[in-house]
Design a protein around this motif. Structure first.
Motif, PDB file in Angstrom:
ATOM      1  N   PHE A 130      19.391 -67.653  -6.145  1.00 36.61           N
ATOM      2  CA  PHE A 130      20.804 -67.320  -6.374  1.00 36.61           C
ATOM      3  C   PHE A 130      21.156 -67.601  -7.827  1.00 36.61           C
ATOM      4  CE2 PHE A 130      20.641 -67.787  -1.820  1.00 36.61           C
ATOM      5  CZ  PHE A 130      21.534 -66.826  -1.357  1.00 36.61           C
ATOM      6  N   ARG A 131      21.920 -66.689  -8.420  1.00 40.23           N
ATOM      7  CA  ARG A 131      22.440 -66.853  -9.779  1.00 40.23           C
ATOM      8  C   ARG A 131      23.952 -66.721  -9.722  1.00 40.23           C
ATOM      9  NH1 ARG A 131      18.833 -65.093 -13.988  1.00 40.23           N
ATOM     10  NH2 ARG A 131      20.621 -65.307 -15.398  1.00 40.23           N
ATOM     11  N   ARG A 132      24.662 -67.668 -10.348  1.00 38.91           N
ATOM     12  CA  ARG A 132      26.118 -67.597 -10.383  1.00 38.91           C
ATOM     13  C   ARG A 132      26.555 -66.722 -11.553  1.00 38.91           C
ATOM     14  NH1 ARG A 132      30.340 -70.548  -8.275  1.00 38.91           N
ATOM     15  NH2 ARG A 132      28.898 -72.005  -7.303  1.00 38.91           N
ATOM     16  N   GLY A 133      27.163 -65.603 -11.249  1.00 42.21           N
ATOM     17  CA  GLY A 133      27.628 -64.676 -12.269  1.00 42.21           C
ATOM     18  C   GLY A 133      27.649 -63.252 -11.743  1.00 42.21           C
ATOM     19  N   ALA A 134      28.663 -62.506 -12.123  1.00 42.21           N
ATOM     20  CA  ALA A 134      28.751 -61.105 -11.719  1.00 42.21           C
ATOM     21  C   ALA A 134      27.889 -60.256 -12.634  1.00 42.21           C
ATOM     22  CB  ALA A 134      30.199 -60.627 -11.784  1.00 42.21           C
ATOM     23  N   VAL A 135      27.319 -59.191 -12.092  1.00 40.09           N
ATOM     24  CA  VAL A 135      26.581 -58.230 -12.911  1.00 40.09           C
ATOM     25  C   VAL A 135      27.598 -57.350 -13.629  1.00 40.09           C
ATOM     26  CG1 VAL A 135      24.972 -56.296 -12.911  1.00 40.09           C
ATOM     27  CG2 VAL A 135      24.565 -58.255 -11.402  1.00 40.09           C
ATOM     28  N   THR A 136      27.568 -57.387 -14.949  1.00 43.39           N
ATOM     29  CA  THR A 136      28.545 -56.623 -15.734  1.00 43.39           C
ATOM     30  C   THR A 136      27.944 -55.390 -16.391  1.00 43.39           C
ATOM     31  OG1 THR A 136      28.126 -58.033 -17.657  1.00 43.39           O
ATOM     32  CG2 THR A 136      29.941 -58.673 -16.192  1.00 43.39           C
ATOM     33  N   ALA A 137      26.620 -55.349 -16.560  1.00 44.78           N
ATOM     34  CA  ALA A 137      25.983 -54.198 -17.200  1.00 44.78           C
ATOM     35  C   ALA A 137      24.529 -54.126 -16.764  1.00 44.78           C
ATOM     36  CB  ALA A 137      26.081 -54.318 -18.727  1.00 44.78           C
ATOM     37  N   MET A 138      23.975 -52.906 -16.831  1.00 40.36           N
ATOM     38  CA  MET A 138      22.577 -52.708 -16.459  1.00 40.36           C
ATOM     39  C   MET A 138      21.961 -51.641 -17.342  1.00 40.36           C
ATOM     40  SD  MET A 138      20.925 -51.404 -12.841  1.00 40.36           S
ATOM     41  CE  MET A 138      21.384 -49.680 -13.123  1.00 40.36           C
ATOM     42  N   ASP A 146      17.159 -54.136 -16.591  1.00 36.15           N
ATOM     43  CA  ASP A 146      17.704 -55.357 -17.188  1.00 36.15           C
ATOM     44  C   ASP A 146      19.197 -55.394 -16.934  1.00 36.15           C
ATOM     45  OD1 ASP A 146      15.408 -56.633 -18.770  1.00 36.15           O
ATOM     46  OD2 ASP A 146      15.315 -54.529 -19.414  1.00 36.15           O
ATOM     47  N   VAL A 147      19.685 -56.518 -16.444  1.00 39.28           N
ATOM     48  CA  VAL A 147      21.117 -56.649 -16.179  1.00 39.28           C
ATOM     49  C   VAL A 147      21.678 -57.806 -16.990  1.00 39.28           C
ATOM     50  CG1 VAL A 147      20.845 -55.743 -13.831  1.00 39.28           C
ATOM     51  CG2 VAL A 147      20.906 -58.211 -14.197  1.00 39.28           C
ATOM     52  N   THR A 148      22.968 -57.687 -17.294  1.00 39.98           N
ATOM     53  CA  THR A 148      23.699 -58.748 -17.972  1.00 39.98           C
ATOM     54  C   THR A 148      24.701 -59.335 -17.003  1.00 39.98           C
ATOM     55  OG1 THR A 148      23.483 -57.588 -20.096  1.00 39.98           O
ATOM     56  CG2 THR A 148      25.168 -59.313 -19.946  1.00 39.98           C
TER      57      THR A 148
END
Length: 260
Positions: A130-138, A146-148
């Motif tokens: 699990f990673r805390r953070g929303a996907v904002t770009a790919m 690659d996602v940011t």
């Protein structure tokens, strides 16, 4: 130059029930390396938002090994009653009724956060990260994407799943269009306690402002999904709680007795 290997087979944006179910299935059945990214994954019970799980969904949750933890909190829907009336009718005549076959429930109703918590526990047991953070770009390449994330960090996976809700950043970034229409209505959700038992019956009143649904929860509780004219709803929600409760009582009818 050699292509960098992806650290994960699958990255899922969104830790709601759908994203978590996909994560658990991929980790268990395909042995995939899975990471779930969400801005605020939480197992805190939420008394407002509920899910109605159809039999196939219950079977999926059970197959994943999460139903035993969820079952004590899930209310079976034995029947559904549908009415069509106006607000000044104290007794709402039933137009349609659906009952489960051979005593089997039509569905189960349970708080959304409880579904997510049970599935998250299974995901953790299956090795899902699990990673805390929303996907904002790919950015998609020939072998991986690659996602940011919203905290500025990056992640990489061979496959990315968008399970990040109605305003999906991944959907927008992929250029997928969504059509929307404003119905000038607002949806209100709340949990009620009531004097009389609901007997496992879900009720849907079709009223002039929109449908008003009563969904059975455990004990003498029901969840409402109240669709109302936007101006009426916003006016009510600006008022005090007693006024809102009285408006709910008017729409719910009298069969549940005193409502809080």
């Amino acid at each position: 130059m050699a292509t960098r290997p992806a650290p994960h087979d699958l990255l899922i944006a969104g830790a709601g029930p759908v994203g978590l179910a996909i994560a658990a299935l991929a980790a268990r059945d395909a042995g995939a390396s899975v990471v779930v990214c969400d801005p605020a994954p939480s197992s805190k019970p939420d008394a407002l938002r509920v899910s109605t799980l159809a039999p196939d969904s219950v079977a999926l949750v059970a197959d994943l090994g999460a139903w035993d933890a969820l079952a004590p909190h899930a209310a079976p829907v034995a029947a559904m009653s549908i009415t069509d009336s106006t607000l000044d009718e104290p007794v709402r005549r039933e137009f349609l009724r659906f009952d489960g076959e051979d005593g089997a429930p039509l569905a189960h109703v349970v708080e959304n956060a409880r579904v997510a918590a049970a599935l998250r526990e299974r995901c953790s047991a299956l090795g899902v990260a699990f990673r805390r953070g929303a996907v904002t770009a790919m950015s998609a390449g020939p072998a991986a994407a690659d996602v940011t994330l919203s905290d500025g960090t990056a992640a990489r996976a061979r496959l990315v799943v968008a399970a990040d809700g109605a305003d999906s950043a991944l959907r927008t970034g992929a250029g997928l269009k969504a059509l929307a229409r404003d119905y000038a209505q607002v949806g209100i959700v709340a949990t009620l306690t009531h004097e009389f038992p609901h007997d496992g019956t879900a009720v849907q009143h079709f009223l002039p402002g929109g449908p008003f649904a009563l969904l059975p929860l455990t004990e003498n509780r029901s969840s409402i999904v109240w669709t109302e004219d936007a101006a009426v709803a916003r006016g009510l929600m600006r008022g005090d709680q007693a006024r809102v409760v009285e408006a709910i009582r008017l729409r719910a009818g009298t069969h549940l007795g005193v409502i809080e």
